[in-house]
Design a protein around this motif. Structure first.
Motif, PDB file in Angstrom:
ATOM      1  N   UNK A  88       0.825  -1.213   0.000  1.00 30.28           N
ATOM      2  CA  UNK A  88       0.000   0.000   0.000  1.00 30.28           C
ATOM      3  C   UNK A  88       0.854   1.257   0.000  1.00 30.28           C
ATOM      4  N   UNK A  89       1.903   1.253   0.844  1.00 30.61           N
ATOM      5  CA  UNK A  89       2.753   2.437   0.951  1.00 30.61           C
ATOM      6  C   UNK A  89       3.491   2.674  -0.369  1.00 30.61           C
ATOM      7  N   UNK A  90       3.919   1.596  -1.001  1.00 33.25           N
ATOM      8  CA  UNK A  90       4.659   1.721  -2.261  1.00 33.25           C
ATOM      9  C   UNK A  90       3.873   2.452  -3.329  1.00 33.25           C
ATOM     10  N   UNK A  93       4.016   6.364  -3.209  1.00 29.04           N
ATOM     11  CA  UNK A  93       5.260   7.113  -3.463  1.00 29.04           C
ATOM     12  C   UNK A  93       5.157   7.815  -4.812  1.00 29.04           C
ATOM     13  N   UNK A  94       5.271   9.147  -4.843  1.00 25.32           N
ATOM     14  CA  UNK A  94       5.234   9.830  -6.141  1.00 25.32           C
ATOM     15  C   UNK A  94       6.572   9.589  -6.864  1.00 25.32           C
ATOM     16  N   UNK A  95       6.502   8.937  -8.019  1.00 26.66           N
ATOM     17  CA  UNK A  95       7.706   8.541  -8.755  1.00 26.66           C
ATOM     18  C   UNK A  95       8.600   9.745  -9.042  1.00 26.66           C
ATOM     19  N   UNK A  96       7.962  10.834  -9.449  1.00 22.90           N
ATOM     20  CA  UNK A  96       8.740  12.025  -9.841  1.00 22.90           C
ATOM     21  C   UNK A  96       9.525  12.565  -8.651  1.00 22.90           C
ATOM     22  N   UNK A 117      14.598   3.111  -8.735  1.00 26.79           N
ATOM     23  CA  UNK A 117      13.642   2.284  -9.479  1.00 26.79           C
ATOM     24  C   UNK A 117      13.344   0.984  -8.737  1.00 26.79           C
ATOM     25  N   UNK A 118      14.369   0.412  -8.100  1.00 30.65           N
ATOM     26  CA  UNK A 118      14.153  -0.832  -7.354  1.00 30.65           C
ATOM     27  C   UNK A 118      13.215  -0.593  -6.178  1.00 30.65           C
ATOM     28  N   UNK A 119      13.319   0.599  -5.555  1.00 36.38           N
ATOM     29  CA  UNK A 119      12.418   0.938  -4.441  1.00 36.38           C
ATOM     30  C   UNK A 119      10.968   0.881  -4.919  1.00 36.38           C
ATOM     31  N   UNK A 120      10.724   1.311  -6.169  1.00 35.83           N
ATOM     32  CA  UNK A 120       9.363   1.271  -6.705  1.00 35.83           C
ATOM     33  C   UNK A 120       8.928  -0.163  -7.005  1.00 35.83           C
TER      34      UNK A 120
ATOM     35  N   UNK B 172      -5.038   6.049  -4.931  1.00 36.36           N
ATOM     36  CA  UNK B 172      -3.694   6.242  -4.384  1.00 36.36           C
ATOM     37  C   UNK B 172      -2.660   6.287  -5.515  1.00 36.36           C
ATOM     38  N   UNK B 173      -2.777   5.372  -6.491  1.00 32.61           N
ATOM     39  CA  UNK B 173      -1.829   5.375  -7.608  1.00 32.61           C
ATOM     40  C   UNK B 173      -1.951   6.661  -8.412  1.00 32.61           C
ATOM     41  N   UNK B 174      -3.176   7.146  -8.593  1.00 30.83           N
ATOM     42  CA  UNK B 174      -3.371   8.342  -9.405  1.00 30.83           C
ATOM     43  C   UNK B 174      -2.774   9.574  -8.733  1.00 30.83           C
ATOM     44  N   UNK B 175      -2.896   9.670  -7.407  1.00 31.62           N
ATOM     45  CA  UNK B 175      -2.302  10.814  -6.704  1.00 31.62           C
ATOM     46  C   UNK B 175      -0.798  10.848  -6.983  1.00 31.62           C
ATOM     47  N   UNK B 176      -0.144   9.675  -6.923  1.00 31.62           N
ATOM     48  CA  UNK B 176       1.303   9.624  -7.169  1.00 31.62           C
ATOM     49  C   UNK B 176       1.620   9.959  -8.625  1.00 31.62           C
ATOM     50  N   UNK B 177       0.845   9.363  -9.541  1.00 33.94           N
ATOM     51  CA  UNK B 177       1.137   9.546 -10.971  1.00 33.94           C
ATOM     52  C   UNK B 177       0.863  10.971 -11.443  1.00 33.94           C
ATOM     53  N   UNK B 178      -0.093  11.636 -10.804  1.00 27.13           N
ATOM     54  CA  UNK B 178      -0.485  12.966 -11.271  1.00 27.13           C
ATOM     55  C   UNK B 178       0.647  13.976 -11.123  1.00 27.13           C
TER      56      UNK B 178
END
Lengths: 243, 238
Positions: A88-90, A93-96, A117-120, B172-178
């Motif tokens: 869930x926490x993963x 994480x905002x990739x940017x 990248x591995x963290x993601x 949750x995924x969308x918040x991160x991707x946005x």
């Protein structure tokens, strides 16, 4: 490469920006900044190879770290909270922000990028491995134990084969996250196909569109390959049960 | 690439307080945050709009596809494959595939994020409907309910916990991707991560990233609560 390379094929102009993107990939176009020719098969293949390399490397690291932990926790039926909350926490994480912070705080370069990248990739593999293993019918495990199998043999010969579809589901999610994020790797100093997308001031809109198409094709090809690997790894018995 | 990695020019910081912390670009400068929190208001609101629109649109489309595929089972596989392709295409690539059609802007970002969501919500809805016990639907048919009454009054309510679970993952995924919407000129918190042409201002990255994580947690909690309120029988059963 100097300007004055292959002449742009005229008919492709009819497709507008898509035609220009096609030219960008197959013959290259003049850089927006002038002078040099950018794009073309050589640069495209070079950047694509780098993106694949970074992706597979990071995916390998993520599997190497997450799979044993997931197998162990799943086999012991312990640490459900840890394994599930990691997943869930993963996702949150905002990739940017992750890539940007790694690059700004620790520095640019291959090692930092692969770590980021591995963290993601770790959370979905860890969660799915745990879930896949712990959902294996306990009767099968008890039967294996009764036959005199060691714990290691139970994991390897009973639990792992039965959990392959779930584990591979996690690996595929991780792979999609990683290859998508490898697209912004130029921010961390490693030039991937994302460079065409991010450095619009050099490549122009044709380069941006070409980059987008190439990244999409690459992600779909990776997903298809992993689906193929999953199919090959799934035991015959499970396939029969599903059909 | 040099432009992207160029060091922050001095003018970027001169009009801000925070003392030596900012000049040295330390990992986190609380003083700067206290003086500049207002600059995060607009990006946060834009981020909420991006996420809200993409999740609502994704939910409506996936829900319609789910209901349709429930009536015509043979459509489940092609719908799953189609949404799977949309899910696999990286969002940042999707933004620019739309470039010749919708150009740059928030709409482009919302379409790409919506396309990403469909698979997650559709798959959970399909699983939820499939897991409704057959004897329940048979009993409902037995007391004279029509097919659509069974769907709306029996199957969908029972499938709702799984539908909400899918909605949580998607949100949750969308918040991160946005955060990536910044590359499509779509605004959002990404604008405070990649500010101009530099990504070297650590405090800014941490603040914007943290707002995104908090937003994801809050949305997740709200959906979790909504799921509990909408499915009171779950509480009785446990």
């Amino acid at each position: 490469m100097e300007a004055g390379g292959p002449v742009i094929p005229v008919p492709l102009a009819a497709f507008g920006l898509f035609g220009e993107a096609f030219n960008f990939v197959f013959s290259g176009t003049e850089a927006q900044t002038g002078g040099v020719t950018v794009g073309g098969p050589e640069q495209v293949l070079d950047l694509a190879a780098r993106q694949l390399e970074v992706t597979l490397f990071a995916l390998g690291v993520a599997i190497f770290l997450a799979l044993p932990v997931g197998l162990w926790l799943g086999h012991r039926q312990k640490g459900e909270f840890l394994a599930v909350s990691a997943g869930n926490a993963g996702r949150a994480i905002p990739e940017l922000a992750l890539i940007a912070l790694m690059a700004a705080a620790i520095g640019v370069g291959m090692v930092n990028l692969v770590v980021a990248l591995a963290i993601l990739g770790i959370p979905p593999i860890l969660t799915n491995t745990y879930v896949g293993i712990s959902q294996v019918d306990r009767a099968s495990v008890e039967a294996a134990r009764g036959m005199g199998m060691t714990e290691l043999a139970i994991v390897r010969k009973v639990e792992l084969p039965l959990a392959v579809p779930t584990i591979m589901g996690g690996v595929r999610t991780a792979a999609i996250n990683i290859i998508a994020t490898a697209t912004i790797a130029p921010l961390a100093g490693i030039l991937t196909l994302g460079d065409f997308i991010i450095a619009r001031n050099v490549y122009g809109d044709a380069g941006v569109l070409a980059g987008a198409v190439l990244v999409a094709m690459m992600a779909l090809a990776l997903e298809a390959s992993l689906a193929g690997i999953q199919w090959a790894m799934t035991s015959k018995g499970l396939k029969l049960e599903r059909s | 690439m040099a432009e992207l990695l160029a060091a922050v020019d001095d003018s970027f910081f001169t009009d801000r307080t925070g003392g030596g912390c900012i000049q040295e670009n330390k990992l986190f400068c609380p003083g700067w945050v206290a003086d500049n929190y207002d600059r995060y208001v607009d990006p946060t609101l834009q981020h909420l709009v991006l996420v809200g629109s993409a999740v609502v649109a994704g939910f409506l489309i996936a829900f319609a596809l789910g209901v349709f595929a429930h009536r015509h089972r043979f459509l489940q596989t092609p719908f799953l494959a189609g949404t799977g392709i949309l899910y696999t295409i990286p969002s940042i690539s999707f933004f620019f595939l739309l470039l010749p059609i919708t150009g740059r802007g928030a709409l482009t970002a919302i379409i790409a994020l919506t396309a990403f969501n469909l698979q997650i919500i559709f798959r959970n809805m399909t699983n939820g409907l499939r897991n409704v016990p057959q004897n329940v639907t048979e009993a409902a048919t037995g007391i004279g309910m029509t097919k659509s009454q069974v769907l709306w009054q029996v199957e969908l309510p029972l499938a709702m916990p799984e539908i909400i679970a899918g909605l949580r993952i998607a949100t949750v995924s969308t918040v991160a991707l946005a955060t990536l919407a910044v590359f499509a000129n779509g605004g959002g918190l990404g604008t405070e991560i990649v500010s101009g042409s530099n990504i070297t201002f650590k405090t800014g990255i941490i603040v914007a990233g943290s707002i995104a994580v908090i937003m994801a947690i809050v949305f997740d909690g709200m959906l979790l609560l909504a799921g509990k309120l909408l499915a009171p029988w779950k509480r009785v059963a446990q």
